[in-house]
Scaffold this motif. Sequence first.
Motif, PDB file in Angstrom:
ATOM      1  N   MET A 155       0.830  -1.189   0.000  1.00 52.88           N
ATOM      2  CA  MET A 155       0.000   0.000   0.000  1.00 52.88           C
ATOM      3  C   MET A 155       0.873   1.251   0.000  1.00 52.88           C
ATOM      4  O   MET A 155       0.627   2.208  -0.735  1.00 52.88           O
ATOM      5  N   PHE A 205      -5.721  12.441  -1.665  1.00 60.08           N
ATOM      6  CA  PHE A 205      -5.715  10.991  -1.759  1.00 60.08           C
ATOM      7  C   PHE A 205      -4.303  10.428  -1.683  1.00 60.08           C
ATOM      8  O   PHE A 205      -4.082   9.355  -1.106  1.00 60.08           O
ATOM      9  N   TYR A 260      -3.509  10.289   1.889  1.00 56.56           N
ATOM     10  CA  TYR A 260      -4.276   9.209   2.505  1.00 56.56           C
ATOM     11  C   TYR A 260      -3.588   7.869   2.285  1.00 56.56           C
ATOM     12  O   TYR A 260      -3.405   7.072   3.198  1.00 56.56           O
ATOM     13  N   TYR A 261      -3.169   7.661   1.049  1.00 51.77           N
ATOM     14  CA  TYR A 261      -2.591   6.362   0.700  1.00 51.77           C
ATOM     15  C   TYR A 261      -1.238   6.140   1.367  1.00 51.77           C
ATOM     16  O   TYR A 261      -0.970   5.076   1.938  1.00 51.77           O
ATOM     17  N   GLY A 287      -8.500  12.927  -7.963  1.00 47.68           N
ATOM     18  CA  GLY A 287      -9.025  13.025  -6.614  1.00 47.68           C
ATOM     19  C   GLY A 287     -10.400  12.390  -6.498  1.00 47.68           C
ATOM     20  O   GLY A 287     -10.704  11.720  -5.516  1.00 47.68           O
ATOM     21  N   LEU A 288     -11.221  12.557  -7.535  1.00 50.49           N
ATOM     22  CA  LEU A 288     -12.570  11.998  -7.484  1.00 50.49           C
ATOM     23  C   LEU A 288     -12.577  10.526  -7.870  1.00 50.49           C
ATOM     24  O   LEU A 288     -13.358   9.740  -7.356  1.00 50.49           O
ATOM     25  N   PRO A 316      -9.758   8.079  -7.941  1.00 49.62           N
ATOM     26  CA  PRO A 316      -8.381   7.609  -7.783  1.00 49.62           C
ATOM     27  C   PRO A 316      -8.157   6.238  -8.423  1.00 49.62           C
ATOM     28  O   PRO A 316      -7.017   5.897  -8.757  1.00 49.62           O
ATOM     29  N   SER A 317      -9.238   5.492  -8.607  1.00 47.94           N
ATOM     30  CA  SER A 317      -9.069   4.154  -9.167  1.00 47.94           C
ATOM     31  C   SER A 317      -8.493   4.179 -10.573  1.00 47.94           C
ATOM     32  O   SER A 317      -7.884   3.205 -11.017  1.00 47.94           O
ATOM     33  N   LEU A 349      -5.056   3.867  -9.619  1.00 52.53           N
ATOM     34  CA  LEU A 349      -4.778   2.737  -8.743  1.00 52.53           C
ATOM     35  C   LEU A 349      -4.858   1.409  -9.476  1.00 52.53           C
ATOM     36  O   LEU A 349      -4.170   0.458  -9.134  1.00 52.53           O
TER      37      LEU A 349
END
Lengths: 477, 523
Positions: free
Chosen positions: A321, A391, A394-395, A463-464, A466-467, A470
């Motif tokens: 992660m 984000f 966060y990650y 930001g909206l 992130p996938s 990812l």
Amino acid sequence: MIMTPQDYIAALPLGIVAVTAFLVLLIEAFRDGSVRVTSWLTALGLAAAFFVAMTRVFGAAPGTAFFGMYATGAFPDLMTAVFCVSGILTVLLSSAYLGKEHLVQGEYYAVLLSAVAGMIMMAAAADLVFFFLGLELMSIAFYILAGFARGRLMSNEAGLKYFLLGAFSTGFLLYGIALVYGATGRTAISAIPSHSLALAHSPVFVVGLALVLVGLLFKVAAFPFHMWAPDVYEGAPTTVSGFMATGGKAAAFSGFLLIFSPLALNALPTLSDVISLIAAASMILGNIVAVSQTSIKRMLAYSSIAHAGYILAGVVAGNRMGAEGVIFYLAAYTLMNIGAFGVVSILESGDGTGVTYDECAGLSRRAPVLSGLMAVFMFSLTGIPPFAGFFGKYYVFAGAIGGGYTWLAIIGVLMSVVSASYYLRLVVLMYFKEGTERNSSVSVPAASLAALVIAAIGLLGLGLFPSLLLQLTAWCF
Amino acid sequence: METIILTLILFTPLAGALVIVSLPGGLVRAVKLVGLVASVITFALTVWLFLAFDGRNGEMQFVEKISWIPSLHVSYHLGVDGISLLLVVLTGFLTPIALLSSWDSIAVRVKGFVALMLLLEVGTLGVFMALDLFLFYVFWEFMLIPMYFIIGIWGGQERIYAAVKFFLFTMAGSLLMLVAIIWLGVYASTLQGGTFTTDLMELSRIAPGIPFGIQTWIFLAFTLSFAIKVPLFPLHTWLPDAHVQAPTAGSVILAGVLLKMGTYGLLRFSIPLFPAATFAFLPFIATLAVIGILYGALVAMVQPDLKKLVAYSSVSHLGFVVLGIFALTDEGIQGAIIQMVNHGLSTGALFLLVGMLYDRRHTRLLKDYGGLAKPMPVYATIFMIIMFSSAGLPGLNGFVGEFLILLGSFRSPFLGTPWFAIVAASGVVLAAVYLLRSYQRVFFGKNENPANQSLKDINLREWVVLVPILIFVVWIGVFPQTFMAKTEATTRHLVRQMEDARRGVPRAPSGMPNGMVPTRQSR
């Protein structure tokens, strides 16, 4: 030893960038006034490399080419894409800026492309020697770019300072590589984790890795190897500062992810603890010193030290992660930081004195679009949702907490509050204060505006959703 | 419509904001109109939601769940229950009123103002609906941006100081909550067969089992963030600045809705997720709440500035809400929920009234006024009704909430002593004192200043702004059952859950926590 076509296909993005660099150099040598052509060719070459790299990320299996020198797979390709974005945005911002600053454009784009080529080599290194080659290619290009404003003393100082200190740190790195080779008899990066397990108590090996660490910490401008960053970022042409702070940092961090991979770090807990302390110190120093800056460029320089600290938290996490968080953070950081430097480059008056906070007072009246974009970059750098900067934080903090470094995440968020004070000071000045120069409107060149808008949309998009990114980072480890 | 009603509510103001941004800035009237229409549609949708909501069901309703970030198991997960329903409706109700109230008083950068007010509504609605902690946090932080600009651009003299203070205070608290949220996610992934998750439904199964030692820290991280927002004494220092400096519409939303995000957070997250820690800190928090009730009232009593007086009265009123919540009884929590709505109505209305006065005289100092009852009889009457509502006069809404809270905390087995309620009750008396005294000074007495003699009474637009609030002030006061019927089942559910947790208080042996901490893992 014969190189196969597969080898060249593996290194296709690198090849495109390198060939473009040569073309630009040739066109520049044989045609006068070719600045428009070269800048567009540079952007085109980088865009081509970007698309080639992106198409290969999804589902790519890791492998090597050129006899174990060149790594293939999702990670080098994704990082290549990040470098190319950094390069394209810099090119878009540069053409107007260099004209305004009366800098001879000449070799600028060829040198910039060489730097990108160096970065790609670093991210695609399967061998420490190859990594070193890439690092040198990138660094030498940076030395030239930092001192590119030949007529300006500050720029000269930046170039010279970066060169002297950079050469010194490269020496550390090289010596470290030599020691690692001495201890293990190999220079393959893939062998480092297993050696870390076996040789965790071998002084030669550990000292070697520590020296490599020093070299990389210098390149990412982490405490205590950050001294050069404020002066160099302030003195260098602004677009170059943005490029160095994003692409250069991303390249050095890809070195971190390769050499100090989760596997290696888990075998060397002491080393991770040292890195975690460095991360904390970078966050604290960078953020606190940034508060007292009056020049925005210098503020961004100190804040880049702080961001190196946040990203190191993802490195030190020693888990998947954290590593994915580092890539995400680097992508977001590239967009928001080049954006911020880009706005500064547009606001600069052309005499190379930079922009102070006070000069931004009331900017939202004079340049509403530019202020809006800058506000987006500042909120994203602070880490406020819905922008990608949030984000990223966060990650990496999720990685750090998962890796048992909760304290590091706590320092990180507390320092984020400190960072809010100086990022938002700019928003305060732009929106809440009235300016003195009421009538002077700011002209925003179209190419520069395009770069800033791309960066802002990218930040909001990542930001909206992130996938989007990812999905790709998931293939990297 | 049942299945996407929450998304509709959430995205209508957003769509309005986008339309406004794309309009040319010169079309001031069109901008205001679009803003008003979008917020009225949103309100209509929330009314539909209120009517369709089944009050006998204590579970989440109208749930929507779409995968958002698969690798972190984050989903776009919305839902409302009895706790959030009324707050969603309140948000929908107050936003058009706030927009209408600023119709004339906001003259510069109207486009930005209306767009930011709508974005603020998106943020607050999202906070009340989110059922994933990550999503919740995104809305929670996002809401800072519009509020920061609203205070900073359209505020009073000290607006910059107030805006920055508001931002930094809130951010400092919420970032520690972020660490706690991530920690919960990581904790979930270390359990047998667990994955990283921030889903509230998953976590409410897992979190109560966290060993006491660590649960305390996570509880504190959440609660600190909410306590700053509420604000709980002694974390209230940002509030007077922000409330006084914000433009009227900003104050209305700030007091009416934003403060409730704090009390909502306590009810939704702090208490049900961390019961053991709640029991441990309950006397402490209840004490702070009671101190806040008295302190807010006493400070309000000596304020020379009418708006500051209202701001400090918020500290006092929110103290009641927190006390009611931590009484953990049916009456206490239901009273707290109703009181959240009451405070939004009455304090929102007080800010509107003060703003109307300020628009006319450009001063808010009590000493500048006197004898206003004569030139402005209607205004004075409405002010009196709202004031009585705020003071808790029977027959109006404030009484219902305060009475239930005091009743609930008086016989709460969790608080264990009636003294909290007894001391808090003196706050009701103090509220009457500061409200009546200031009312007397503004509306009665000699009308010496000639500027006061020619003041105009309220106009049509101001009627339209105030009448809906008056309707609800009386409605809740006379027939609270309309609203309480919706909150009953959920409240009972929560109280039973806490009583069960108390009976089998799951305190872990002291040596255990270390083994449960997420440890370094390489995947």
